[in-house]
Write a protein that holds these residues in place. Structure first.
Motif, PDB file in Angstrom:
ATOM      1  N   ILE A 182     -16.762   6.642   0.048  1.00  0.00           N
ATOM      2  CA  ILE A 182     -16.439   7.920  -0.595  1.00  0.00           C
ATOM      3  C   ILE A 182     -15.687   8.829   0.369  1.00  0.00           C
ATOM      4  CG2 ILE A 182     -17.451  10.039  -1.533  1.00  0.00           C
ATOM      5  CD1 ILE A 182     -19.656   8.313  -2.749  1.00  0.00           C
ATOM      6  N   ALA A 183     -16.114   8.839   1.643  1.00  0.00           N
ATOM      7  CA  ALA A 183     -15.429   9.666   2.638  1.00  0.00           C
ATOM      8  C   ALA A 183     -13.981   9.223   2.813  1.00  0.00           C
ATOM      9  CB  ALA A 183     -16.173   9.602   3.972  1.00  0.00           C
ATOM     10  N   VAL A 184     -13.758   7.911   2.936  1.00  0.00           N
ATOM     11  CA  VAL A 184     -12.398   7.397   3.089  1.00  0.00           C
ATOM     12  C   VAL A 184     -11.574   7.684   1.842  1.00  0.00           C
ATOM     13  CG1 VAL A 184     -11.023   5.304   3.362  1.00  0.00           C
ATOM     14  CG2 VAL A 184     -13.075   5.615   4.744  1.00  0.00           C
ATOM     15  N   GLY A 185     -12.166   7.474   0.667  1.00  0.00           N
ATOM     16  CA  GLY A 185     -11.445   7.731  -0.572  1.00  0.00           C
ATOM     17  C   GLY A 185     -11.049   9.184  -0.721  1.00  0.00           C
ATOM     18  N   SER A 186     -11.940  10.100  -0.313  1.00  0.00           N
ATOM     19  CA  SER A 186     -11.610  11.528  -0.417  1.00  0.00           C
ATOM     20  C   SER A 186     -10.507  11.920   0.549  1.00  0.00           C
ATOM     21  CB  SER A 186     -12.860  12.368  -0.160  1.00  0.00           C
ATOM     22  OG  SER A 186     -13.341  12.151   1.166  1.00  0.00           O
ATOM     23  N   VAL A 187     -10.484  11.297   1.746  1.00  0.00           N
ATOM     24  CA  VAL A 187      -9.416  11.587   2.705  1.00  0.00           C
ATOM     25  C   VAL A 187      -8.074  11.069   2.195  1.00  0.00           C
ATOM     26  CG1 VAL A 187      -8.548  11.063   5.020  1.00  0.00           C
ATOM     27  CG2 VAL A 187     -10.938  11.690   4.706  1.00  0.00           C
ATOM     28  N   VAL A 188      -8.080   9.873   1.602  1.00  0.00           N
ATOM     29  CA  VAL A 188      -6.834   9.245   1.168  1.00  0.00           C
ATOM     30  C   VAL A 188      -6.291   9.890  -0.101  1.00  0.00           C
ATOM     31  CG1 VAL A 188      -5.820   7.090   0.318  1.00  0.00           C
ATOM     32  CG2 VAL A 188      -7.382   7.057   2.268  1.00  0.00           C
ATOM     33  N   ALA A 189      -7.164  10.154  -1.085  1.00  0.00           N
ATOM     34  CA  ALA A 189      -6.674  10.619  -2.394  1.00  0.00           C
ATOM     35  C   ALA A 189      -7.491  11.754  -2.974  1.00  0.00           C
ATOM     36  CB  ALA A 189      -6.636   9.450  -3.377  1.00  0.00           C
ATOM     37  N   GLY A 190      -8.153  12.545  -2.138  1.00  0.00           N
ATOM     38  CA  GLY A 190      -8.860  13.712  -2.620  1.00  0.00           C
ATOM     39  C   GLY A 190     -10.036  13.356  -3.512  1.00  0.00           C
ATOM     40  N   ILE A 191     -10.311  14.215  -4.486  1.00  0.00           N
ATOM     41  CA  ILE A 191     -11.481  14.016  -5.334  1.00  0.00           C
ATOM     42  C   ILE A 191     -11.352  12.760  -6.199  1.00  0.00           C
ATOM     43  CG2 ILE A 191     -10.558  15.462  -7.215  1.00  0.00           C
ATOM     44  CD1 ILE A 191     -13.445  16.431  -7.656  1.00  0.00           C
ATOM     45  N   LEU A 208       0.827  -1.208   0.000  1.00  0.00           N
ATOM     46  CA  LEU A 208       0.000   0.000   0.000  1.00  0.00           C
ATOM     47  C   LEU A 208       0.862   1.259   0.000  1.00  0.00           C
ATOM     48  CD1 LEU A 208      -2.872  -0.976   2.468  1.00  0.00           C
ATOM     49  CD2 LEU A 208      -2.964  -0.827  -0.030  1.00  0.00           C
ATOM     50  N   TYR A 209       1.954   1.230   0.755  1.00  0.00           N
ATOM     51  CA  TYR A 209       2.854   2.385   0.766  1.00  0.00           C
ATOM     52  C   TYR A 209       3.472   2.597  -0.612  1.00  0.00           C
ATOM     53  CZ  TYR A 209       6.895   5.340   1.685  1.00  0.00           C
ATOM     54  OH  TYR A 209       7.821   6.345   1.629  1.00  0.00           O
ATOM     55  N   GLY A 210       3.873   1.504  -1.259  1.00  0.00           N
ATOM     56  CA  GLY A 210       4.435   1.625  -2.600  1.00  0.00           C
ATOM     57  C   GLY A 210       3.421   2.150  -3.597  1.00  0.00           C
ATOM     58  N   VAL A 211       2.167   1.661  -3.477  1.00  0.00           N
ATOM     59  CA  VAL A 211       1.112   2.144  -4.359  1.00  0.00           C
ATOM     60  C   VAL A 211       0.865   3.631  -4.144  1.00  0.00           C
ATOM     61  CG1 VAL A 211      -1.370   1.999  -4.827  1.00  0.00           C
ATOM     62  CG2 VAL A 211      -0.015  -0.091  -4.635  1.00  0.00           C
ATOM     63  N   TRP A 212       0.862   4.085  -2.877  1.00  0.00           N
ATOM     64  CA  TRP A 212       0.652   5.496  -2.583  1.00  0.00           C
ATOM     65  C   TRP A 212       1.817   6.338  -3.085  1.00  0.00           C
ATOM     66  CZ3 TRP A 212      -2.640   9.097  -1.684  1.00  0.00           C
ATOM     67  CH2 TRP A 212      -2.230  10.306  -1.115  1.00  0.00           C
ATOM     68  N   PHE A 247     -14.048   9.499  -6.354  1.00  0.00           N
ATOM     69  CA  PHE A 247     -14.634   8.893  -7.544  1.00  0.00           C
ATOM     70  C   PHE A 247     -14.291   7.404  -7.654  1.00  0.00           C
ATOM     71  CE2 PHE A 247     -15.259  13.250  -8.996  1.00  0.00           C
ATOM     72  CZ  PHE A 247     -16.451  13.149  -9.681  1.00  0.00           C
ATOM     73  N   LEU A 248     -13.124   7.015  -7.156  1.00  0.00           N
ATOM     74  CA  LEU A 248     -12.709   5.617  -7.269  1.00  0.00           C
ATOM     75  C   LEU A 248     -13.230   4.759  -6.128  1.00  0.00           C
ATOM     76  CD1 LEU A 248      -8.960   6.015  -8.349  1.00  0.00           C
ATOM     77  CD2 LEU A 248     -10.950   5.614  -9.806  1.00  0.00           C
ATOM     78  N   ALA A 249     -13.766   5.379  -5.081  1.00  0.00           N
ATOM     79  CA  ALA A 249     -14.114   4.637  -3.866  1.00  0.00           C
ATOM     80  C   ALA A 249     -15.199   3.593  -4.120  1.00  0.00           C
ATOM     81  CB  ALA A 249     -14.562   5.616  -2.782  1.00  0.00           C
ATOM     82  N   ALA A 250     -16.277   3.983  -4.800  1.00  0.00           N
ATOM     83  CA  ALA A 250     -17.397   3.066  -5.000  1.00  0.00           C
ATOM     84  C   ALA A 250     -17.011   1.836  -5.829  1.00  0.00           C
ATOM     85  CB  ALA A 250     -18.582   3.798  -5.634  1.00  0.00           C
ATOM     86  N   PRO A 251     -16.358   1.983  -6.997  1.00  0.00           N
ATOM     87  CA  PRO A 251     -15.979   0.772  -7.732  1.00  0.00           C
ATOM     88  C   PRO A 251     -14.977  -0.091  -6.993  1.00  0.00           C
ATOM     89  CG  PRO A 251     -15.052   2.734  -8.765  1.00  0.00           C
ATOM     90  CD  PRO A 251     -16.057   3.202  -7.766  1.00  0.00           C
ATOM     91  N   VAL A 252     -14.025   0.528  -6.272  1.00  0.00           N
ATOM     92  CA  VAL A 252     -13.060  -0.263  -5.513  1.00  0.00           C
ATOM     93  C   VAL A 252     -13.770  -1.043  -4.413  1.00  0.00           C
ATOM     94  CG1 VAL A 252     -11.105  -0.115  -3.930  1.00  0.00           C
ATOM     95  CG2 VAL A 252     -11.091   1.220  -6.027  1.00  0.00           C
ATOM     96  N   ALA A 253     -14.697  -0.391  -3.705  1.00  0.00           N
ATOM     97  CA  ALA A 253     -15.462  -1.088  -2.666  1.00  0.00           C
ATOM     98  C   ALA A 253     -16.291  -2.215  -3.269  1.00  0.00           C
ATOM     99  CB  ALA A 253     -16.362  -0.096  -1.928  1.00  0.00           C
ATOM    100  N   SER A 254     -16.866  -1.985  -4.448  1.00  0.00           N
ATOM    101  CA  SER A 254     -17.657  -3.026  -5.110  1.00  0.00           C
ATOM    102  C   SER A 254     -16.795  -4.232  -5.478  1.00  0.00           C
ATOM    103  CB  SER A 254     -18.319  -2.457  -6.364  1.00  0.00           C
ATOM    104  OG  SER A 254     -19.177  -1.389  -6.055  1.00  0.00           O
ATOM    105  N   VAL A 255     -15.583  -3.974  -5.952  1.00  0.00           N
ATOM    106  CA  VAL A 255     -14.670  -5.069  -6.295  1.00  0.00           C
ATOM    107  C   VAL A 255     -14.298  -5.858  -5.046  1.00  0.00           C
ATOM    108  CG1 VAL A 255     -12.334  -5.592  -7.079  1.00  0.00           C
ATOM    109  CG2 VAL A 255     -13.755  -4.004  -8.382  1.00  0.00           C
ATOM    110  N   ILE A 256     -13.990  -5.158  -3.956  1.00  0.00           N
ATOM    111  CA  ILE A 256     -13.618  -5.848  -2.709  1.00  0.00           C
ATOM    112  C   ILE A 256     -14.757  -6.731  -2.224  1.00  0.00           C
ATOM    113  CG2 ILE A 256     -13.049  -5.486  -0.271  1.00  0.00           C
ATOM    114  CD1 ILE A 256     -11.546  -2.963  -1.131  1.00  0.00           C
TER     115      ILE A 256
END
Length: 336
Positions: free
Chosen positions: A298-307, A17-21, A311-320
């Motif tokens: 969406i709240a977590v995604g916005s905190v981690v990577a902004g806008i 995760l650190y490498g991805v960030w 936008f990516l939070a919902a599809p990523v959560a759906s995949v998980i």
């Protein structure tokens, strides 16, 4: 599981995760490239089924996408410029209406003057902050441009040979985990494809009807607002509300309270149509998540990577969620 082994897995995931960030610009470009691929793959597959080879089918699909994008911007920019001019002409009347409303609520001219000065002071402070962060803004803009170009190039490559790339990556892993990884990849891409295509279709329907209502009512920048509604569909729950609110504000500035209320009513009607008729039929289980879970994601995604993260939070959560649901259906491991 052995506690030490569990700690090892946690440490490995943390390092990944650190490498991805650390390379988040590239990571986000890859994800967006996959999303674009999910939109372009059906026509590519259709052309392949009609006898076109990979190269020709990829060329036709990508050129068609560029043509549609070019026509879209050609229609959007002049409409936006003209609409902003109309809004600027209507702004004085809207300010007068707000002033009369404030006076009816008991706010005298002196208090309104103080509030105006406070707003001006706040805007001046924000302007200084923007000027101070100008260099950072240039760097961010550069990252956005580079990321967008990389996403487009990756999308072209994924459309042309994404299946071969995935098979090559799978062959680099141990034999016993290949079936699990192959199934996980199929599930993840299937969910992403259904999500992107479904949300694009829902966004088109929302944008069409709301844009049509705005055009009939004579609201300026109806086309840009319709596009904003379409984009808002990619931010489930929150995006539709924000797009409708902005459309109502523009309608109020341009046409007054009555038209703004009509816009709000149309937006609510279209959202009800989407929530109870379109979305369940189009999404299927691609976005089978409770509203509260989507909001938290969406709240977590916005905190981690902004806008972008929002936008990516919902599809990523759906995949998980899809991967968790399919874990018991994984094929038995193959021993070398």
């Amino acid at each position: 599981m052995n506690p030490w082994r569990l700690l090892g897995w946690i440490a490995l995931i943390a390092v990944i995760l650190y490498g991805v960030w650390f390379v988040r610009t590239v990571t986000i470009s890859v994800i967006i490239g996959v999303f674009i691929t999910a939109l372009l793959l059906p026509p590519f597959t259709w052309l392949r089924g009609r006898g076109l080879n990979r190269g020709l089918a990829t060329t036709v699909v990508c050129l068609a996408a560029l043509l549609v994008g070019g026509v879209f911007f050609w229609l959007l920019v002049p409409a936006t410029v003209d609409g902003l001019g109309q809004l600027r002409d209507s702004l004085g009347k809207a300010v007068t209406d707000l002033h009369n409303l404030a006076r009816s609520l008991g706010l005298d001219d002196q208090r309104l003057s103080q509030l105006s000065q406070q707003v001006q002071a706040y805007l001046s402070e924000q302007a200084r902050s923007i000027a101070t962060g100008a260099l950072a803004g240039v760097r961010t803009a550069g990252e956005i441009v580079i990321g967008a170009i990389l996403a487009l190039i990756l999308a072209i490559y994924f459309v042309h040979g994404g299946d071969r790339l995935f098979a090559w990556l799978i062959d680099l892993t141990p034999v016993r985990v290949r079936p699990h990884l192959r199934q996980a990849g199929d599930v993840a891409f299937g969910v992403v494809g259904r999500y992107i295509r479904g949300i694009a279709m829902v966004g088109l329907v929302d944008g069409f009807f709301i844009g049509l209502a705005l055009w009939i009512l004579g609201v300026p920048i109806a086309l840009p607002l319709a596009v904003l509604t379409f984009v808002g569909a990619f931010l489930p729950v929150v995006g539709a509300f924000l797009a409708g609110l902005f459309a109502a504000v523009v309608a109020f500035v341009a046409k007054g309270w009555l038209v703004a209320l009509i816009v709000i009513g149309v937006t609510i009607l279209v959202q009800q149509l989407e929530g109870h008729v379109l979305a369940p039929q189009i999404y299927g289980r691609a976005l089978d998540l409770p509203g509260a879970v989507i909001l938290l994601a969406i709240a977590v995604g916005s905190v981690v990577a902004g806008i972008t993260g929002a936008f990516l939070a919902a599809p990523v959560a759906s995949v998980i969620v899809a991967l968790i649901r399919n874990r018991e259906e994984a094929p038995a491991p193959v021993h070398a």
